[in-house]
Design an enzyme around this catalytic site. Structure first.
Site, PDB file in Angstrom:
ATOM      1  N   HIS A 174      80.555  60.656  33.547  1.00 27.49           N
ATOM      2  CA  HIS A 174      81.115  61.453  34.684  1.00 27.49           C
ATOM      3  C   HIS A 174      81.508  62.750  34.140  1.00 27.49           C
ATOM      4  CE1 HIS A 174      82.221  59.346  38.544  1.00 27.49           C
ATOM      5  NE2 HIS A 174      80.893  59.062  38.251  1.00 27.49           N
ATOM      6  N   ASP A 189      70.882  62.049  59.946  1.00 28.71           N
ATOM      7  CA  ASP A 189      72.265  61.757  60.367  1.00 28.71           C
ATOM      8  C   ASP A 189      73.233  60.858  59.387  1.00 28.71           C
ATOM      9  OD1 ASP A 189      74.698  61.692  61.683  1.00 28.71           O
ATOM     10  OD2 ASP A 189      73.914  61.369  63.814  1.00 28.71           O
ATOM     11  N   GLU A 205      78.571  65.877  44.152  1.00 28.18           N
ATOM     12  CA  GLU A 205      79.192  65.263  42.859  1.00 28.18           C
ATOM     13  C   GLU A 205      78.322  65.090  41.734  1.00 28.18           C
ATOM     14  OE1 GLU A 205      80.768  61.413  44.192  1.00 28.18           O
ATOM     15  OE2 GLU A 205      80.721  60.689  42.320  1.00 28.18           O
ATOM     16  N   LYS A 228      80.707  52.683  48.061  1.00 30.08           N
ATOM     17  CA  LYS A 228      80.689  54.202  47.901  1.00 30.08           C
ATOM     18  C   LYS A 228      79.672  54.670  47.213  1.00 30.08           C
ATOM     19  CE  LYS A 228      82.392  58.310  46.449  1.00 30.08           C
ATOM     20  NZ  LYS A 228      82.036  59.039  45.409  1.00 30.08           N
TER      21      LYS A 228
HETATM   22  C1  MEV Z   1      81.790  57.345  42.064  1.00 28.67           C
HETATM   23  O1  MEV Z   1      81.520  58.413  43.028  1.00 28.67           O
HETATM   24  C2  MEV Z   1      81.143  56.037  42.365  1.00 28.67           C
HETATM   25  C3  MEV Z   1      81.559  54.783  41.496  1.00 28.67           C
HETATM   26  O2  MEV Z   1      82.956  54.713  41.762  1.00 28.67           O
HETATM   27  C4  MEV Z   1      80.976  53.766  42.001  1.00 28.67           C
HETATM   28  C5  MEV Z   1      81.448  52.401  41.546  1.00 28.67           C
HETATM   29  O3  MEV Z   1      82.577  52.185  41.099  1.00 28.67           O
HETATM   30  O4  MEV Z   1      80.567  51.336  41.549  1.00 28.67           O
HETATM   31  C6  MEV Z   1      81.459  55.209  40.073  1.00 28.67           C
END
Ligand code: MEV
Length: 438
Positions: A393, A296, A85, A280
């Site tokens: 991003h 792992d 990513e 995430k």
């Molecule tokens: C993207 O990989 C992760 C985010 O969505 C985490 C979040 O929203 O806190 C930017």
């Protein structure tokens, strides 16, 4: 057309590829070329990868990046990360730099106990089972000595075995619930080997236990396996600074930033839809270091998400507060990691990653991984509560779009320069490429 094949694993690699490309691909030669493109030119390295799993036909590359400037408990680290990513390493580096000037990250390993269970069925008198367990416990520990000897020499081994009655959930269901200390090893093989020996002894010795009826002697072992839920293998990472030192941004005051940031964390604490995305983002940092260090990541993922739901609702792994003018932001997660055994002594890049981290102990690696998660969450929340996430991003994603259009070096340089002062979106980039190519 798909078809079945028997004895596939026994075929040579060339024959496997021949079967795959002729069965599944319109252009056999091109499919074969792509698979071969990713083979390592060093035959020994390729053989190593071939032998990691069954039926290897190629290697799957991920970028291996580094995030420098991580000050952890007063010591500087450059953290290795394996991830596809685009924004993750950049975000980690940004966070590291931000906290470098504010005292860095503080960490603490809270506990290191791992768990394994022998699940079995027994339909007799529970008191007889308890008496049998007490009489056999010493023998259970004795019989695993050949497996635990070396681990014990280093200070680890089996901590305790408990008999657990689970008959309120399933009729006849009991467990041997075993706790372990596996030191610098993740310990999966060690734990599973011990458990399988416990199961054997436990079943066999029941045949000789006089207080059991003939029926009670028939203990049915269902399975013996470690648990990837490790709530007592816990690490904490924290950052803090005066609120007034918080922000670099003229558009928002440090107080407002702290308040919005804490609101964002509070939302993730109570709202599962947000908590999953929030966590995430944390896992972006955690998985990348776990992968780079040959650990792992599926075990880590499963354990951490279970921990995030331990109170009955899926919730944030991080927390934040302001107290007496100080902003605190912290994370507590379970992590079962190893810095010996498994891939750590085999995979050349994993070995390099561990050397880059000054050959950490498993505890030190727990601390570094937790920091990567906290840093990632800080970067995400900082963007989300100020500029929005897309600015950063899309800037990082720009190169992916350019590569999709097979942009030349000149086109890349021109377009990157253009987007220094323009907002990146997929359509804006496509338009810029088309204009340039006109
Ligand atoms: C993207 O990989 C992760 C985010 O969505 C985490 C979040 O929203 O806190 C930017």
């Amino acid at each position: 057309m798909s078809k079945t094949i028997s004895g596939f694993s026994k075929l040579s690699k060339a024959k496997k590829i021949e079967w795959i490309v002729s069965t599944y691909f319109a252009n056999n030669e091109s499919a074969k070329r792509i698979l071969e493109q990713y083979w390592n030119s060093d035959k020994k390295i390729q053989q190593l990868h071939d032998e990691f799993i069954e039926n290897t036909i190629s290697n799957y590359y991920l970028p291996f990046g580094v995030a420098p400037n991580f000050l952890i408990n007063g010591k500087l680290h450059t953290i290795p990360m394996a991830i596809e990513e685009s924004s993750v390493v950049a975000a980690a580096s940004k966070s590291a730099k931000f906290w470098l000037d504010r005292g860095g990250f503080k960490t603490k390993v809270i506990s290191t106990t791992k768990i394994g269970q022998v699940h079995f069925m027994y339909f007799g008198n529970p008191d007889n089972l308890k008496a049998y367990f007490s009489s056999i416990k010493h023998k259970l520990l004795q019989d695993v000595k050949p497996i635990t000897k070396n681990m014990e020499k280093r200070g680890g081994g089996v901590i305790d075995i408990e008999l657990r009655d689970k008959t309120h959930d399933i009729k006849g269901y009991y467990q041997l619930h075993v706790s372990f200390e596996t030191l610098d090893a993740m310990g999966a093989n060690f734990i599973n080997s011990c458990l399988e020996q416990f199961a054997k002894t436990f079943k066999n010795m029941a045949l000789e236990f006089d207080d059991f009826s003939e029926e009670e002697k028939n203990i049915q072992i269902v399975m013996s396996i470690l648990s990837n839920y490790v709530p007592d293998c816990l690490v904490r990472a924290e950052v803090s600074c005066k609120v007034e030192d918080l922000n670099e941004d003229d558009d928002i005051s440090p107080e407002e930033f702290a308040s919005k940031f804490i609101q964002a964390v509070n939302i993730a604490e109570v709202e599962p839809y947000r908590a999953v995305t929030h966590n995430k983002g944390i896992m972006n940092g955690i998985d990348a270091v776990v992968l780079a260090t040959g650990n792992d990541f599926r075990a880590v993922e499963a354990g951490i998400h279970a921990f995030a739901s331990r109170n009955g609702t899926y919730s944030s792994l991080t927390h934040a507060k302001v107290e007496n003018g100080i902003f605190y932001f912290w994370l507590e997660i379970p992590l079962a990691l190893g810095t010996v055994g498994g891939l750590t002594g085999l995979h050349p890049l994993v070995k390099l990653a561990l050397e880059l981290l000054h050959h950490p102990s498993a505890k030190e690696l727990m601390e570094i991984v937790a920091v990567a998660g906290l840093a990632q969450n800080f970067a995400a929340l900082k963007s989300l509560t100020t500029t929005g996430i897309q600015k950063g991003h899309m800037k990082m994603h720009l190169m992916n779009i350019l590569n999709q259009f097979e942009a030349s070096d000149f086109e890349k340089a021109t377009i990157i320069d253009y987007f220094k002062t323009h907002t990146v979106s997929h359509s804006a980039v496509v338009e810029a490429i088309s204009k340039l190519r006109e």
